[in-house]
Design a protein around this motif. Structure first.
Motif, PDB file in Angstrom:
ATOM      1  N   GLY A   1       0.815  -1.213   0.000  1.00  0.00           N
ATOM      2  CA  GLY A   1       0.000   0.000   0.000  1.00  0.00           C
ATOM      3  C   GLY A   1       0.843   1.255   0.000  1.00  0.00           C
ATOM      4  O   GLY A   1       0.551   2.222  -0.716  1.00  0.00           O
ATOM      5  N   PHE A   2       1.908   1.253   0.772  1.00  0.00           N
ATOM      6  CA  PHE A   2       2.801   2.415   0.797  1.00  0.00           C
ATOM      7  C   PHE A   2       3.507   2.600  -0.548  1.00  0.00           C
ATOM      8  O   PHE A   2       3.648   3.718  -1.046  1.00  0.00           O
ATOM      9  N   LEU A   3       3.954   1.501  -1.162  1.00  0.00           N
ATOM     10  CA  LEU A   3       4.625   1.607  -2.461  1.00  0.00           C
ATOM     11  C   LEU A   3       3.668   2.129  -3.525  1.00  0.00           C
ATOM     12  O   LEU A   3       4.016   3.019  -4.308  1.00  0.00           O
ATOM     13  N   ASP A   4       2.470   1.584  -3.549  1.00  0.00           N
ATOM     14  CA  ASP A   4       1.490   2.023  -4.551  1.00  0.00           C
ATOM     15  C   ASP A   4       1.065   3.469  -4.313  1.00  0.00           C
ATOM     16  O   ASP A   4       0.673   4.167  -5.251  1.00  0.00           O
ATOM     17  N   GLY A   5       1.127   3.918  -3.055  1.00  0.00           N
ATOM     18  CA  GLY A   5       0.729   5.283  -2.727  1.00  0.00           C
ATOM     19  C   GLY A   5       1.854   6.290  -2.785  1.00  0.00           C
ATOM     20  O   GLY A   5       1.665   7.451  -2.410  1.00  0.00           O
ATOM     21  N   GLY A   6       3.045   5.875  -3.234  1.00  0.00           N
ATOM     22  CA  GLY A   6       4.152   6.807  -3.392  1.00  0.00           C
ATOM     23  C   GLY A   6       4.877   7.136  -2.101  1.00  0.00           C
ATOM     24  O   GLY A   6       5.436   8.236  -1.966  1.00  0.00           O
ATOM     25  N   ALA A   7       4.897   6.205  -1.150  1.00  0.00           N
ATOM     26  CA  ALA A   7       5.609   6.419   0.113  1.00  0.00           C
ATOM     27  C   ALA A   7       6.618   5.293   0.311  1.00  0.00           C
ATOM     28  O   ALA A   7       6.471   4.457   1.207  1.00  0.00           O
ATOM     29  N   PRO A   8       7.685   5.256  -0.505  1.00  0.00           N
ATOM     30  CA  PRO A   8       8.595   4.106  -0.461  1.00  0.00           C
ATOM     31  C   PRO A   8       9.351   3.959   0.858  1.00  0.00           C
ATOM     32  O   PRO A   8       9.615   2.843   1.299  1.00  0.00           O
ATOM     33  N   GLN A   9       9.719   5.081   1.500  1.00  0.00           N
ATOM     34  CA  GLN A   9      10.458   4.961   2.759  1.00  0.00           C
ATOM     35  C   GLN A   9       9.598   4.320   3.835  1.00  0.00           C
ATOM     36  O   GLN A   9      10.073   3.517   4.635  1.00  0.00           O
ATOM     37  N   ARG A  10       8.311   4.662   3.835  1.00  0.00           N
ATOM     38  CA  ARG A  10       7.415   4.031   4.805  1.00  0.00           C
ATOM     39  C   ARG A  10       7.262   2.543   4.509  1.00  0.00           C
ATOM     40  O   ARG A  10       7.124   1.727   5.423  1.00  0.00           O
ATOM     41  N   ALA A  11       7.289   2.168   3.242  1.00  0.00           N
ATOM     42  CA  ALA A  11       7.254   0.744   2.893  1.00  0.00           C
ATOM     43  C   ALA A  11       8.485   0.031   3.436  1.00  0.00           C
ATOM     44  O   ALA A  11       8.392  -1.067   3.991  1.00  0.00           O
ATOM     45  N   LEU A  12       9.645   0.666   3.291  1.00  0.00           N
ATOM     46  CA  LEU A  12      10.876   0.067   3.806  1.00  0.00           C
ATOM     47  C   LEU A  12      10.833  -0.054   5.328  1.00  0.00           C
ATOM     48  O   LEU A  12      11.260  -1.067   5.900  1.00  0.00           O
ATOM     49  N   ASP A  13      10.296   0.960   5.995  1.00  0.00           N
ATOM     50  CA  ASP A  13      10.167   0.896   7.450  1.00  0.00           C
ATOM     51  C   ASP A  13       9.258  -0.262   7.859  1.00  0.00           C
ATOM     52  O   ASP A  13       9.513  -0.950   8.856  1.00  0.00           O
ATOM     53  N   GLU A  14       8.201  -0.457   7.088  1.00  0.00           N
ATOM     54  CA  GLU A  14       7.262  -1.543   7.385  1.00  0.00           C
ATOM     55  C   GLU A  14       7.949  -2.897   7.261  1.00  0.00           C
ATOM     56  O   GLU A  14       7.767  -3.790   8.097  1.00  0.00           O
TER      57      GLU A  14
ATOM     58  N   PHE B   1      14.808   1.167  -4.898  1.00  0.00           N
ATOM     59  CA  PHE B   1      14.915   1.870  -6.180  1.00  0.00           C
ATOM     60  C   PHE B   1      14.254   3.243  -6.084  1.00  0.00           C
ATOM     61  O   PHE B   1      14.783   4.240  -6.569  1.00  0.00           O
ATOM     62  N   ALA B   2      13.084   3.277  -5.448  1.00  0.00           N
ATOM     63  CA  ALA B   2      12.310   4.526  -5.392  1.00  0.00           C
ATOM     64  C   ALA B   2      13.006   5.600  -4.573  1.00  0.00           C
ATOM     65  O   ALA B   2      12.818   6.796  -4.831  1.00  0.00           O
ATOM     66  N   VAL B   3      13.803   5.201  -3.586  1.00  0.00           N
ATOM     67  CA  VAL B   3      14.503   6.210  -2.777  1.00  0.00           C
ATOM     68  C   VAL B   3      15.926   6.445  -3.268  1.00  0.00           C
ATOM     69  O   VAL B   3      16.717   7.136  -2.629  1.00  0.00           O
ATOM     70  N   GLY B   4      16.272   5.863  -4.426  1.00  0.00           N
ATOM     71  CA  GLY B   4      17.562   6.141  -5.045  1.00  0.00           C
ATOM     72  C   GLY B   4      18.718   5.289  -4.577  1.00  0.00           C
ATOM     73  O   GLY B   4      19.875   5.600  -4.887  1.00  0.00           O
ATOM     74  N   ARG B   5      18.445   4.200  -3.869  1.00  0.00           N
ATOM     75  CA  ARG B   5      19.519   3.320  -3.398  1.00  0.00           C
ATOM     76  C   ARG B   5      19.690   2.164  -4.388  1.00  0.00           C
ATOM     77  O   ARG B   5      19.313   1.026  -4.136  1.00  0.00           O
ATOM     78  N   GLU B   6      20.219   2.491  -5.532  1.00  0.00           N
ATOM     79  CA  GLU B   6      20.286   1.574  -6.674  1.00  0.00           C
ATOM     80  C   GLU B   6      21.055   0.289  -6.350  1.00  0.00           C
ATOM     81  O   GLU B   6      20.573  -0.823  -6.603  1.00  0.00           O
ATOM     82  N   GLN B   7      22.250   0.423  -5.797  1.00  0.00           N
ATOM     83  CA  GLN B   7      23.085  -0.753  -5.556  1.00  0.00           C
ATOM     84  C   GLN B   7      22.473  -1.665  -4.506  1.00  0.00           C
ATOM     85  O   GLN B   7      22.491  -2.903  -4.651  1.00  0.00           O
ATOM     86  N   ASP B   8      21.906  -1.089  -3.460  1.00  0.00           N
ATOM     87  CA  ASP B   8      21.232  -1.902  -2.444  1.00  0.00           C
ATOM     88  C   ASP B   8      20.047  -2.642  -3.052  1.00  0.00           C
ATOM     89  O   ASP B   8      19.792  -3.809  -2.740  1.00  0.00           O
ATOM     90  N   ALA B   9      19.320  -1.961  -3.934  1.00  0.00           N
ATOM     91  CA  ALA B   9      18.160  -2.585  -4.572  1.00  0.00           C
ATOM     92  C   ALA B   9      18.588  -3.766  -5.435  1.00  0.00           C
ATOM     93  O   ALA B   9      17.949  -4.832  -5.416  1.00  0.00           O
ATOM     94  N   LEU B  10      19.642  -3.583  -6.208  1.00  0.00           N
ATOM     95  CA  LEU B  10      20.109  -4.669  -7.075  1.00  0.00           C
ATOM     96  C   LEU B  10      20.550  -5.880  -6.255  1.00  0.00           C
ATOM     97  O   LEU B  10      20.297  -7.033  -6.636  1.00  0.00           O
ATOM     98  N   LYS B  11      21.180  -5.632  -5.127  1.00  0.00           N
ATOM     99  CA  LYS B  11      21.633  -6.730  -4.272  1.00  0.00           C
ATOM    100  C   LYS B  11      20.434  -7.502  -3.719  1.00  0.00           C
ATOM    101  O   LYS B  11      20.397  -8.736  -3.738  1.00  0.00           O
ATOM    102  N   VAL B  12      19.424  -6.778  -3.227  1.00  0.00           N
ATOM    103  CA  VAL B  12      18.237  -7.420  -2.668  1.00  0.00           C
ATOM    104  C   VAL B  12      17.454  -8.155  -3.752  1.00  0.00           C
ATOM    105  O   VAL B  12      16.879  -9.217  -3.524  1.00  0.00           O
ATOM    106  N   LEU B  13      17.467  -7.593  -4.950  1.00  0.00           N
ATOM    107  CA  LEU B  13      16.697  -8.182  -6.038  1.00  0.00           C
ATOM    108  C   LEU B  13      17.203  -9.580  -6.396  1.00  0.00           C
ATOM    109  O   LEU B  13      16.436 -10.405  -6.919  1.00  0.00           O
ATOM    110  N   GLU B  14      18.451  -9.851  -6.137  1.00  0.00           N
ATOM    111  CA  GLU B  14      18.977 -11.187  -6.416  1.00  0.00           C
ATOM    112  C   GLU B  14      18.260 -12.243  -5.581  1.00  0.00           C
ATOM    113  O   GLU B  14      18.069 -13.371  -6.037  1.00  0.00           O
TER     114      GLU B  14
END
Length: 711
Positions: free
Chosen positions: A221-234, A260-273
């Protein structure tokens, strides 16, 4: 606050107590509106004028909106409103009492509205507030029954929260927990959701522990609503506990989206694996996320590689179908037309149930047209029309079936009747306009798009609109709009809709009239081609403002109306997610730049809801676009996608004939926008231009000027 586009209100205001200045200030929600209304009320009371009740209602509601609850209470209690408006006075007096800490008094006022059989929209609002007032007054048992009824009629996070409070106050802790948990999961971005979560996890004893399913649902819900940091906190709240492999993969995918949404590209790529090693549906979505990011970043070569890989590896998932489709689309954009034709052919065979099959057939045909393979293109188009006769792509398929015959050497006797058929089947479309031009090139007279221009009907005003008119006269514009929309929602047939739409047109409510027509009069307007049904689709809305601005800035007024129709459907109160405002959808930054060019002070954002100002700025901007691009297709493309994009497309593809140029615009939204605006421009000319011969659509793309408007 929303505003209605009613212009009749200020016209009748002079004879009813309110000045045009006051009502315009109210409609635009200007800060001075409250003071103006209060001054007019005081003057009216001093001279004993008959409009004190209406003015008191306006002054009271404005004071309430400014947070002056006690003042609003005193003003609203001082003078009865006209009979039709008395339920609204009771409602707003209830609001004022509630916010003045008189919950019991508020409940009495809201009960008056509910028991009086007020309009359904107002009754629903009053019932919801009655439940809240009873709850605040300590009457939880009474509140619970009211809130149950209100929630059933109009589900909302606010009512769910209030019912939870009432359930708790009456000892139903299980019911309170169920409501608050539902609120926390369904509407995580709502302010009450935080209070709900606090009660569940901190106040409740024993505390409710949100598990994997609940946390991931809130994160989505947070991601779809444009609140990515709150999604990460959740997701962080899940802690370090080991999760099943499938669940861990889903969490990783959600976390990657947030990173990705908060600009942490390398962390996102690592988690995506981690996500890519999960079950097929999660792994496919992870791969698709990467492909879409490459596409958005204009790394088309990488995007093509990733999309094709999706098709090969995940054919049983929806991501595989999307990959196959966009692999072909990227080939088409890169000019690899033979590859694109093959890719779309494979897409149709491999994904026979795809919702994009008609679009895939169209792009296959477009690739074949670009290759000069007219016979093959015609076969693809015939397949589209035969297999998907109701597709929105059918009119363009029919046009290009005929055009491909002409390009292959067919003469006027063969293609002329087919062009005429396109005009008959889709008279309001861009393809009817193109067909008309092709017929003229062939030396054949083109049939009229419509046998008669739009015709306004002088009908008695439907009685259900009387309250809306009274609300408009009183300056309660939002309530007037709600009342109109409620009656419009109850229309069930074209026979009911036609007089209603014409009554709205006569009142200057062009946006609501267009909405009613779009819902109920489409067949009559574009099938039967009835002139009275066409009137609501193509009004000369706000005609004085349009004609004055067009004359001042030397731009075609019909282009202004065509843009207005596409941008706002004639509703002055529209605001987009990108903060574009008003009839011509102008963003505040652009308005400031235009005002500077016009040597005017920068407008406040709310000023852009003024039809006159919005139209004036839009007309200036369109005039400058036409100066630079000298063709309505390029001007419309620039209005939608920006002058830079239009210049780029004209330079890269301007050697194409106009029809192929438009089909090759890479942005789907802009393609559709250009087609509608240009078709509407020529329809407006056909309907209302009495100055002589109708203009022609140039079928050659001109080179844009090297300089000119660039914002």
């Amino acid at each position: 606050m929303s505003w209605t586009g009613w212009v009749a209100g200020w016209l009748v205001g002079v004879s009813l107590g309110q000045s045009p200045t006051t009502l315009e200030a109210v409609r635009l929600h200007k800060p001075e509106a409250t003071l103006l209304a209060r001054q007019e009320l005081e003057a009216c009371v001093a001279r004993g004028c008959p409009d004190a009740g209406r003015l008191a209602l306006l002054a009271g509601t404005l004071a309430l909106s400014d947070g002056q609850a006690a003042e609003a209470r005193d003003v609203l209690a001082s003078t009865p409103a006209p009979a039709l408006l008395e339920p609204y006075r009771a409602f707003y007096l209830g609001q004022a009492r509630f916010y003045s800490d008189d919950a019991e008094g508020a409940a009495r006022e809201f009960s008056r509205v509910v028991e009086a059989g007020a309009p359904s929209v107002l009754t629903a609002r009053a019932r919801a507030r009655l439940g809240e007032a009873l709850l605040k007054a300590g009457k939880a048992k009474q509140a619970l029954g009211v809130l149950d009824a209100a929630l059933k009629a109009t589900p909302s996070p606010e009512l769910l929260f209030q019912r939870a409070q009432a359930r708790g106050a009456t000892g139903n802790l299980a019911g309170q927990q169920a409501d608050l948990l539902a609120l926390a999961l369904r509407s995580p971005l709502h302010p009450y959701a935080d209070e709900a979560l606090k009660w569940l996890t901190e106040t409740r004893r024993p505390a409710v522990k949100l598990g994997l399913a609940e946390r991931t649902r809130r994160a989505e819900g947070f991601l779809d609503g444009g609140a990515p940091q709150r999604a990460l906190d959740e997701l962080d709240a899940l802690g370090d506990a080991k999760q099943p492999k499938d669940a861990a993969a889903k969490v990783a995918l959600l976390r990657a989206r947030g990173l990705f949404a908060v600009g942490r590209e390398q962390d996102a790529l690592k988690v995506l694996e981690v996500a890519r090693k999960g079950p097929p549906e999660v792994a496919a979505d992870a791969a698709l996320l990467l492909a879409r990011r490459a596409l958005k970043s204009d790394d088309n070569a990488k995007a093509r590689e990733l999309m094709a890989a999706l098709d090969q590896k995940y054919a049983s998932q929806s991501a595989g179908e999307e990959g196959a489709f966009f692999a072909g689309w990227l080939d088409l954009q890169a000019g690899r037309f033979a590859d694109a034709a093959k890719a779309f052919a494979a897409h149709g065979e491999r994904y026979a149930r795809s919702r994009r099959r008609d679009e895939g057939l169209w792009f296959r045909a477009l690739a074949q047209l670009r290759l000069g393979e007219f016979t093959q293109a015609r076969a693809s188009l015939e397949s589209l029309v035969t297999t998907f006769p109701r597709s929105s792509l059918a009119p363009q398929a029919r046009y290009w079936m005929t055009r491909s015959r002409e390009l292959a050497g067919a003469g006027a006797a063969e293609v002329g009747p087919e062009y005429e058929r396109i005009i008959a089947v889709a008279p309001a479309s861009f393809y009817a306009l193109l067909a008309t031009e092709r017929l003229k090139e062939l030396g054949r007279a083109a049939p009229a798009l419509f046998p008669s221009p739009p015709r306004a009907l002088a009908l008695p005003r439907p009685p259900e609109l009387e309250l809306a008119v009274e609300l408009t006269r009183a300056g309660l514009f939002r309530d007037a709009a709600d009342e109109v929309e409620a009656h419009a929602a109850r229309l069930r047939s074209a026979d009911q809709a036609l007089p209603f739409a014409h009554a709205l047109l006569s009142l200057g409510e062009f946006g609501h009239a267009h909405a009613v027509a779009a819902r109920h009069l489409w067949g009559r307007a574009f099938g039967a081609r009835e002139p009275d049904a066409l009137a609501a689709f193509y009004p000369r809305a706000f005609s004085n403002a349009v004609e004055e601005a067009a004359s001042a800035h030397k731009v075609d007024p019909f282009l202004v109306w065509a843009i207005m129709r596409r941008e706002s459907a004639f509703k002055p109160e529209v605001m987009s997610l990108a903060d574009a405002r008003g009839l011509m959808q102008i963003i505040p930054k652009t308005a400031t730049a235009i005002a500077q060019k016009l040597a005017e002070p920068a407008p406040a954002p709310a000023d852009l809801f003024s039809p006159e100002r919005n139209i004036r700025y839009g007309a200036w901007y369109l005039a400058k676009l036409m100066e630079r691009f000298s063709h309505p297709v390029l001007a419309a493309a620039a209005y939608n996608a920006g002058p830079g994009a239009a210049v780029k497309w004209a330079r890269e593809r301007g050697d194409l004939p106009l029809d192929l140029f438009v089909e090759s615009i890479p942005f789907r939204e802009t393609r559709g926008y250009v087609k509608q605006v240009v078709a509407d421009l020529f329809l407006y000319h056909a309907f209302y231009d009495t100055k002589g011969e109708q203009p022609r659509l140039p079928l050659v793309v001109p080179a844009p000027a090297s300089d000119g408007v660039s914002f």
